[in-house]
Design a protein around this motif. Structure first.
Motif, PDB file in Angstrom:
ATOM      1  N   LEU A   1       0.832  -1.214   0.000  1.00 21.36           N
ATOM      2  CA  LEU A   1       0.000   0.000   0.000  1.00 21.36           C
ATOM      3  C   LEU A   1       0.863   1.260   0.000  1.00 21.36           C
ATOM      4  O   LEU A   1       0.825   2.053   0.948  1.00 21.36           O
ATOM      5  CB  LEU A   1      -0.943  -0.023   1.206  1.00 21.36           C
ATOM      6  N   THR A   2       1.662   1.435  -1.051  1.00 22.32           N
ATOM      7  CA  THR A   2       2.556   2.601  -1.105  1.00 22.32           C
ATOM      8  C   THR A   2       2.016   3.657  -2.072  1.00 22.32           C
ATOM      9  O   THR A   2       1.171   3.363  -2.925  1.00 22.32           O
ATOM     10  CB  THR A   2       3.965   2.188  -1.572  1.00 22.32           C
ATOM     11  N   ALA A   3       2.556   4.858  -1.938  1.00 21.36           N
ATOM     12  CA  ALA A   3       2.071   5.999  -2.723  1.00 21.36           C
ATOM     13  C   ALA A   3       2.168   5.773  -4.225  1.00 21.36           C
ATOM     14  O   ALA A   3       1.426   6.390  -4.994  1.00 21.36           O
ATOM     15  CB  ALA A   3       2.851   7.249  -2.332  1.00 21.36           C
ATOM     16  N   SER A   4       3.065   4.878  -4.656  1.00 20.71           N
ATOM     17  CA  SER A   4       3.244   4.658  -6.099  1.00 20.71           C
ATOM     18  C   SER A   4       1.967   4.134  -6.762  1.00 20.71           C
ATOM     19  O   SER A   4       1.830   4.198  -7.980  1.00 20.71           O
ATOM     20  CB  SER A   4       4.407   3.695  -6.343  1.00 20.71           C
ATOM     21  N   ASN A   5       1.032   3.610  -5.984  1.00 18.06           N
ATOM     22  CA  ASN A   5      -0.230   3.097  -6.539  1.00 18.06           C
ATOM     23  C   ASN A   5      -1.273   4.176  -6.783  1.00 18.06           C
ATOM     24  O   ASN A   5      -2.307   3.916  -7.397  1.00 18.06           O
ATOM     25  CB  ASN A   5      -0.856   2.075  -5.570  1.00 18.06           C
ATOM     26  N   ILE A   6      -1.013   5.379  -6.282  1.00 19.37           N
ATOM     27  CA  ILE A   6      -2.042   6.430  -6.322  1.00 19.37           C
ATOM     28  C   ILE A   6      -2.176   7.006  -7.735  1.00 19.37           C
ATOM     29  O   ILE A   6      -1.177   7.223  -8.421  1.00 19.37           O
ATOM     30  CB  ILE A   6      -1.700   7.544  -5.298  1.00 19.37           C
ATOM     31  N   ARG A   7      -3.423   7.258  -8.164  1.00 16.80           N
ATOM     32  CA  ARG A   7      -3.701   7.845  -9.473  1.00 16.80           C
ATOM     33  C   ARG A   7      -4.609   9.070  -9.321  1.00 16.80           C
ATOM     34  O   ARG A   7      -5.298   9.219  -8.318  1.00 16.80           O
ATOM     35  CB  ARG A   7      -4.412   6.817 -10.383  1.00 16.80           C
ATOM     36  N   ASP A   8      -4.613   9.880 -10.382  1.00 17.03           N
ATOM     37  CA  ASP A   8      -5.482  11.046 -10.449  1.00 17.03           C
ATOM     38  C   ASP A   8      -6.927  10.637 -10.128  1.00 17.03           C
ATOM     39  O   ASP A   8      -7.413   9.644 -10.677  1.00 17.03           O
ATOM     40  CB  ASP A   8      -5.397  11.617 -11.879  1.00 17.03           C
ATOM     41  N   GLY A   9      -7.569  11.361  -9.239  1.00 16.90           N
ATOM     42  CA  GLY A   9      -8.973  11.082  -8.912  1.00 16.90           C
ATOM     43  C   GLY A   9      -9.176  10.212  -7.684  1.00 16.90           C
ATOM     44  O   GLY A   9     -10.294  10.102  -7.174  1.00 16.90           O
ATOM     45  N   ASP A  10      -8.104   9.566  -7.186  1.00 20.73           N
ATOM     46  CA  ASP A  10      -8.253   8.728  -5.988  1.00 20.73           C
ATOM     47  C   ASP A  10      -8.700   9.571  -4.795  1.00 20.73           C
ATOM     48  O   ASP A  10      -8.325  10.740  -4.662  1.00 20.73           O
ATOM     49  CB  ASP A  10      -6.923   8.027  -5.649  1.00 20.73           C
ATOM     50  N   LYS A  11      -9.494   8.941  -3.934  1.00 18.54           N
ATOM     51  CA  LYS A  11     -10.060   9.645  -2.768  1.00 18.54           C
ATOM     52  C   LYS A  11      -9.151   9.500  -1.555  1.00 18.54           C
ATOM     53  O   LYS A  11      -8.427   8.501  -1.422  1.00 18.54           O
ATOM     54  CB  LYS A  11     -11.432   9.073  -2.421  1.00 18.54           C
ATOM     55  N   ILE A  12      -9.231  10.467  -0.662  1.00 18.47           N
ATOM     56  CA  ILE A  12      -8.424  10.459   0.566  1.00 18.47           C
ATOM     57  C   ILE A  12      -9.366  10.386   1.772  1.00 18.47           C
ATOM     58  O   ILE A  12     -10.274  11.218   1.902  1.00 18.47           O
ATOM     59  CB  ILE A  12      -7.545  11.723   0.637  1.00 18.47           C
ATOM     60  N   ILE A  13      -9.130   9.389   2.617  1.00 25.64           N
ATOM     61  CA  ILE A  13      -9.984   9.179   3.800  1.00 25.64           C
ATOM     62  C   ILE A  13      -9.145   9.305   5.069  1.00 25.64           C
ATOM     63  O   ILE A  13      -8.042   8.771   5.142  1.00 25.64           O
ATOM     64  CB  ILE A  13     -10.631   7.770   3.768  1.00 25.64           C
ATOM     65  N   VAL A  14      -9.674  10.007   6.069  1.00 25.12           N
ATOM     66  CA  VAL A  14      -9.061  10.057   7.399  1.00 25.12           C
ATOM     67  C   VAL A  14      -9.982   9.297   8.345  1.00 25.12           C
ATOM     68  O   VAL A  14     -11.207   9.480   8.301  1.00 25.12           O
ATOM     69  CB  VAL A  14      -8.873  11.512   7.875  1.00 25.12           C
ATOM     70  N   SER A  15      -9.393   8.464   9.225  1.00 18.86           N
ATOM     71  CA  SER A  15     -10.223   7.553  10.025  1.00 18.86           C
ATOM     72  C   SER A  15     -10.861   8.193  11.258  1.00 18.86           C
ATOM     73  O   SER A  15     -11.668   7.548  11.931  1.00 18.86           O
ATOM     74  CB  SER A  15      -9.403   6.335  10.448  1.00 18.86           C
ATOM     75  N   GLY A  16     -10.526   9.456  11.570  1.00 23.92           N
ATOM     76  CA  GLY A  16     -11.148  10.093  12.732  1.00 23.92           C
ATOM     77  C   GLY A  16     -10.514  11.428  13.052  1.00 23.92           C
ATOM     78  O   GLY A  16      -9.629  11.900  12.320  1.00 23.92           O
ATOM     79  N   PRO A  17     -10.960  12.069  14.149  1.00 29.48           N
ATOM     80  CA  PRO A  17     -10.513  13.429  14.483  1.00 29.48           C
ATOM     81  C   PRO A  17      -9.008  13.537  14.710  1.00 29.48           C
ATOM     82  O   PRO A  17      -8.408  12.697  15.380  1.00 29.48           O
ATOM     83  CB  PRO A  17     -11.294  13.780  15.756  1.00 29.48           C
ATOM     84  N   ILE A  18      -8.424  14.593  14.166  1.00 29.10           N
ATOM     85  CA  ILE A  18      -6.969  14.747  14.178  1.00 29.10           C
ATOM     86  C   ILE A  18      -6.492  15.674  15.297  1.00 29.10           C
ATOM     87  O   ILE A  18      -7.268  16.448  15.847  1.00 29.10           O
ATOM     88  CB  ILE A  18      -6.448  15.280  12.823  1.00 29.10           C
ATOM     89  N   GLY A  19      -5.209  15.566  15.615  1.00 24.51           N
ATOM     90  CA  GLY A  19      -4.528  16.524  16.502  1.00 24.51           C
ATOM     91  C   GLY A  19      -4.531  16.180  17.975  1.00 24.51           C
ATOM     92  O   GLY A  19      -3.895  16.871  18.780  1.00 24.51           O
ATOM     93  N   GLU A  20      -5.231  15.119  18.360  1.00 21.02           N
ATOM     94  CA  GLU A  20      -5.424  14.852  19.794  1.00 21.02           C
ATOM     95  C   GLU A  20      -4.133  14.447  20.503  1.00 21.02           C
ATOM     96  O   GLU A  20      -3.884  14.870  21.634  1.00 21.02           O
ATOM     97  CB  GLU A  20      -6.478  13.751  19.977  1.00 21.02           C
ATOM     98  N   HIS A  21      -3.312  13.617  19.850  1.00 25.23           N
ATOM     99  CA  HIS A  21      -2.123  13.124  20.539  1.00 25.23           C
ATOM    100  C   HIS A  21      -1.174  14.265  20.906  1.00 25.23           C
ATOM    101  O   HIS A  21      -0.794  14.427  22.062  1.00 25.23           O
ATOM    102  CB  HIS A  21      -1.391  12.065  19.712  1.00 25.23           C
ATOM    103  N   ALA A  22      -0.794  15.074  19.919  1.00 22.19           N
ATOM    104  CA  ALA A  22       0.180  16.146  20.183  1.00 22.19           C
ATOM    105  C   ALA A  22      -0.335  17.122  21.238  1.00 22.19           C
ATOM    106  O   ALA A  22       0.416  17.551  22.123  1.00 22.19           O
ATOM    107  CB  ALA A  22       0.513  16.884  18.892  1.00 22.19           C
ATOM    108  N   LEU A  23      -1.621  17.468  21.165  1.00 26.56           N
ATOM    109  CA  LEU A  23      -2.155  18.424  22.142  1.00 26.56           C
ATOM    110  C   LEU A  23      -2.241  17.816  23.535  1.00 26.56           C
ATOM    111  O   LEU A  23      -1.974  18.493  24.529  1.00 26.56           O
ATOM    112  CB  LEU A  23      -3.524  18.939  21.690  1.00 26.56           C
TER     113      LEU A  23
END
Ligand code: MG
Length: 356
Positions: free
Chosen positions: A177-199
């Motif tokens: 699952l490396t970036a070399s597989n990515i193509r124009d139009g592919d979607k980006i998903i985030v699994s949940g709320p960000i920033g919690e660990h650092a804060l």
């Protein structure tokens, strides 16, 4: 970078521009050559290497303080390494545990950390099968540093997942699952709320001088969540947004693919507490580290399915499709909540040092 050329600074460990330059310009040319065939070598700079069917990774943990809301250095050291294995599409099998302890550390603290490692390893269903213990003089280390290496093997679910991509007539550059597989139009998903660990770490240090809202770290092993996504099928690349946060990860993907992307700010999951604390501190939550989140690139037609699969797991219940790759841009572009466009650069480093 004038001052940074002679000496290492904390920024070199921050997951951004400085750390990437240190690795590419200084470390890789010295140790990046190999004699045997490595399917995914060091210079691929993926979360794990692959050789002879073994997926292999290592990570050291220097977090300060050792205990923080939502986790501790023990939980972090197991989850972080499990996550670097599973984002490749590997099934984590076993970890090592290498302890570097400062003279004077209490048995009580060490015991708590080890118990936490054990509990987290059970949660992830991995075993700790080898290790090492060193002690250094008082004052030479901040309590405890842990290194964990991890090995895994190709998950059968990865082949099932990639088969779904191929079925739509699409060819893949990598069987991982490396970036070399990515193509124009592919979607980006985030699994949940960000920033919690650092804060959570920042607040736990008590250096902020403000009435800090309660924020807990998201530290968690993500191998089961990753399996849910692979079962749905159509994931082409995956990574965990640790140091440097989402901003660093998206810029890495943009650099490696030569594609730009459009990210819709209104769809990025951020809790009200993280939003408020970030505003007060003047930092961008997109640059903050996470230790329990996945970022997935999927074939466009697979995105909804993968999203629903993530949401069915409690660790992914707030997952969102936040944007897509596009040839229209050559960098990471964020559409703001009021409809404007802003360029999201690679951060210099995570705003908070020693968070993992
Ligand atoms: Mg990683």
């Amino acid at each position: 970078m004038a001052s940074a050329e002679k000496h290492i600074t904390l920024l070199h460990g921050g997951g951004g521009v400085y750390m990437h330059r240190l690795i590419k310009d200084y470390i890789l040319p010295r140790i990046g050559k190999h004699r045997r065939a490595v399917e995914l070598p060091l210079e691929a700079l993926a979360d794990s290497a692959v050789m002879d069917g073994i997926v292999f990774t290592t990570d050291s943990y220097t977090v300060k303080p050792i205990f923080f809301p939502g986790g501790d250095i023990g939980r972090l050291s197991v989850a972080g390494t499990v996550n670097d294995l599973c984002v490749m599409g590997a099934e984590p099998l076993a970890l090592s545990c290498s302890l570097i302890i400062e003279e004077g550390l209490s048995f009580e603290i060490l015991g708590k950390v080890l118990d936490s490692m054990k509990t987290t390893a059970e949660e992830a269903e991995v075993d700790i099968i080898t290790g090492d213990t060193k002690v250094v003089e008082r004052g030479k280390l901040d309590g405890l540093v842990i290194n964990t290496a991890g090995i895994g093997r190709r998950s059968p679910l990865l082949d099932h997942n990639l088969e779904r991509v191929r079925r739509s007539g699409r060819s893949l550059s990598s069987r991982w699952l490396t970036a070399s597989n990515i193509r124009d139009g592919d979607k980006i998903i985030v699994s949940g709320p960000i920033g919690e660990h650092a804060l959570a770490i920042m607040i736990a240090r008590g250096e902020l001088g403000l009435q800090a809202p309660s924020i807990g770290s998201d530290t968690a092993p993500l191998n089961r969540l990753m399996e849910d996504a692979l079962r749905a099928g159509g994931v082409v690349a995956a990574k965990d947004p640790t140091r440097g946060g989402l901003a660093s990860l998206l810029n890495e993907w943009s650099e490696r693919t030569g594609l730009g992307m459009i990210i819709h700010e209104s769809r990025i999951p951020v809790s009200d507490q993280v939003k408020t604390a970030s505003e007060i501190l003047g930092i961008d939550p997109l640059e903050l580290a996470n230790e329990g989140k996945l970022v997935l690139a999927t074939a466009p037609e697979a995105a909804e399915n993968v999203l629903n699969a993530l949401r069915s797991n409690k660790l992914g219940r707030d997952a969102e499709i936040i944007g897509e790759f596009t040839k229209e841009f050559d960098s990471v572009v964020v559409e703001t909540e009021i409809g404007g466009l802003r360029y999201l650069p690679m951060p210099l480093g995570d705003p908070v040092p020693r968070i993992c």
